[in-house]
Write a protein that holds these residues in place. Structure first.
Motif, mmCIF file in Angstrom:
data_model
loop_
_atom_site.group_PDB
_atom_site.id
_atom_site.type_symbol
_atom_site.label_atom_id
_atom_site.label_comp_id
_atom_site.label_asym_id
_atom_site.label_seq_id
_atom_site.Cartn_x
_atom_site.Cartn_y
_atom_site.Cartn_z
ATOM 1 N N HIS A 97 0.853 -1.196 0.000
ATOM 2 C CA HIS A 97 0.000 0.000 0.000
ATOM 3 C C HIS A 97 0.883 1.239 0.000
ATOM 4 O O HIS A 97 1.955 1.248 0.604
ATOM 5 C CB HIS A 97 -0.955 0.010 1.190
ATOM 6 N N ASP A 126 6.493 1.689 6.870
ATOM 7 C CA ASP A 126 5.132 1.212 6.564
ATOM 8 C C ASP A 126 4.512 2.106 5.501
ATOM 9 O O ASP A 126 3.829 3.058 5.820
ATOM 10 C CB ASP A 126 4.306 1.236 7.855
ATOM 11 N N MET A 127 4.742 1.733 4.192
ATOM 12 C CA MET A 127 5.635 0.704 3.745
ATOM 13 C C MET A 127 6.267 1.063 2.408
ATOM 14 O O MET A 127 6.271 0.302 1.472
ATOM 15 C CB MET A 127 4.912 -0.652 3.672
ATOM 16 N N GLU A 160 -5.139 1.202 2.569
ATOM 17 C CA GLU A 160 -4.931 0.124 3.557
ATOM 18 C C GLU A 160 -5.031 0.629 4.986
ATOM 19 O O GLU A 160 -5.572 -0.038 5.871
ATOM 20 C CB GLU A 160 -3.570 -0.538 3.323
ATOM 21 N N GLU A 161 -4.519 1.820 5.216
ATOM 22 C CA GLU A 161 -4.492 2.338 6.596
ATOM 23 C C GLU A 161 -5.876 2.710 7.113
ATOM 24 O O GLU A 161 -6.043 2.979 8.297
ATOM 25 C CB GLU A 161 -3.554 3.552 6.685
ATOM 26 N N GLU A 185 4.670 -5.601 3.731
ATOM 27 C CA GLU A 185 4.543 -4.831 4.971
ATOM 28 C C GLU A 185 5.851 -4.975 5.757
ATOM 29 O O GLU A 185 6.636 -5.894 5.507
ATOM 30 C CB GLU A 185 3.371 -5.386 5.801
#
Ligand SMILES: [Zn+2]
Length: 392
Positions: A97, A126-127, A160-161, A185
């Motif tokens: 991501h 990250d990441m 994603e977060e 990740e």
């Protein structure tokens, strides 16, 4: 650039030589990571995210991939890049991501810099280092083999977060067509373990509606939503069962308007983590079974489990064994870890596709002010990823 068109099998090329290859190209990799970190890309800023996604698409296309952009409305577009391979095995899916948790402007207080052998910056661990590793490894495989030995699909997610609502279906669809999913990740801990189990993650919002009243003139007629909420929180906190891997955290509360008013409304947001998929239904039942202590208060409950756990099933264990064997070639004892945080790897493992997570950078401070990666760890991470793409 593929210098010579000699097809060599992995066994022909000594692993030590491969490590040296990545060591000698490490400065270039660090520069790429820095370039990605210096383009801010918070999940909730589509414009900024699209800028990042566009740059990444062009970088992968420069290596011969074919980019396909999946339009998203609320978040940046998700970016898929397909690389053809030299044989007819199913592709490997490299998953990552490019969104971060840092708002635009963070770089001014948290600049990208090197200190004590570590590269610091927002999203470096990250990441964005994981995405740069993909680029570096695809290029290396092309050099070694005169082209990729097998098809590779890269999927870079924009949200994603914040739960992957715009990308989840695409991720799962691509995973179903793949032999395995490798998630870039961050590694677990400073020893660089790969992640073979992740907890499932969810959240619930409990809203209490009470009856407002003047706290001085009319205290007896009010029914405090705050008091009711406090009692409910005490019940919810009993759902914790750390031994079984269930954790429940009432992390945010809101409610009330003034000190002289009996509160009409109060809300708690609860983060929940589960270790096995079986636990999801039981926890959900408990949350929905909450009943008011004060009969004049009403409860509303919303939410649920967003990512089921990534369980260490046979497919996951087999990938880890393969990774350990590759690491062993350079006398590296690669460890595995079970972690509490979820990732998109939870989705792909959840639908039964062999998934190995935590193949990205090694460092500390994800989502924190001191977020960093250890620069000297990058070459062997790259070697491991290359070996996995070849052999899974
Ligand atoms: Zn992440």
């Amino acid at each position: 650039m593929p210098a010579k068109n000699i097809t060599r099998t992995p066994d022909d090329i000594a692993w030590r030589d491969r490590l040296r290859y990545f060591e000698s190209s490490n400065d270039a990799l660090v520069e790429t990571i820095r370039e990605l970190v210096e383009i801010e890309s918070p999940s909730d800023n589509k414009l900024a995210g699209d800028r990042m996604g566009g740059l990444l698409a062009s970088k992968f296309e420069a290596l011969g991939g074919r980019a396909r952009v999946h339009r998203a409305e609320d978040y940046a577009d998700n970016v898929q890049i397909n690389f053809p391979g030299g044989d007819n095995r199913e592709p490997v899916l490299l998953l990552g991501h490019f969104d971060t948790v840092y708002p635009v402007g963070t770089l001014s207080t948290m600049p990208c810099h090197i200190a004590n052998g570590r590269l610091h910056g927002p999203g470096v661990l990250d990441m964005k280092s994981g995405i740069a590793l993909m680029l570096s490894v695809i290029k290396a495989l092309q050099v070694w083999h005169g082209g990729l030995p097998r098809a590779v699909t890269v999927f870079l997610v924009s949200d994603e977060e914040v739960g992957s609502s715009s990308s989840r279906q695409i991720t799962e669809g691509l995973a179903r067509k793949s032999a395995a999913v490798l998630v870039l990740e961050p590694a677990a801990g400073i020893r660089g373990a790969v992640k073979t189990a992740r907890k499932g993650v969810g959240d619930y919002t409990l809203t209490v509606r009470g009856v407002a009243a003047h706290a001085g003139l009319d205290p007896g007629t009010g029914h405090s939503a705050i008091l009711e909420l406090a009692r409910q929180i005490a019940v919810i906190s009993k759902f914790n069962n750390l031994k079984q891997g269930i954790s429940v955290n009432p992390g945010v509360i809101r409610g009330g308007t003034r000190t002289n008013v009996v509160a009409a409304e109060a809300v708690v947001e609860v983060d929940v983590r589960i270790k096995s998929a079986k636990q999801a239904a039981g926890l959900d039942r408990k949350m929905h079974a909450l009943r008011p202590f004060d009969k004049h208060c009403r409860l509303g409950i919303e939410g649920g489990i967003n990512r089921l756990p990534m369980e260490r099933n046979a497919g996951v264990a087999a990938l880890y064994r393969k990774a350990r064997a590759i690491a062993h070639q350079i006398d590296w004892k690669l460890e595995e870890a079970a972690v509490g945080g979820g990732s998109d790897g939870n989705f792909t493992a959840g639908i039964g596709v062999p998934t190995l997570d935590g193949l990205g950078g090694v460092g500390e401070g994800a989502h924190a002010l001191h977020e960093n990666i250890v620069i000297s760890e990058l070459p062997r991470r790259a070697l491991l990823l290359a070996g996995m793409i070849e052999s899974v």
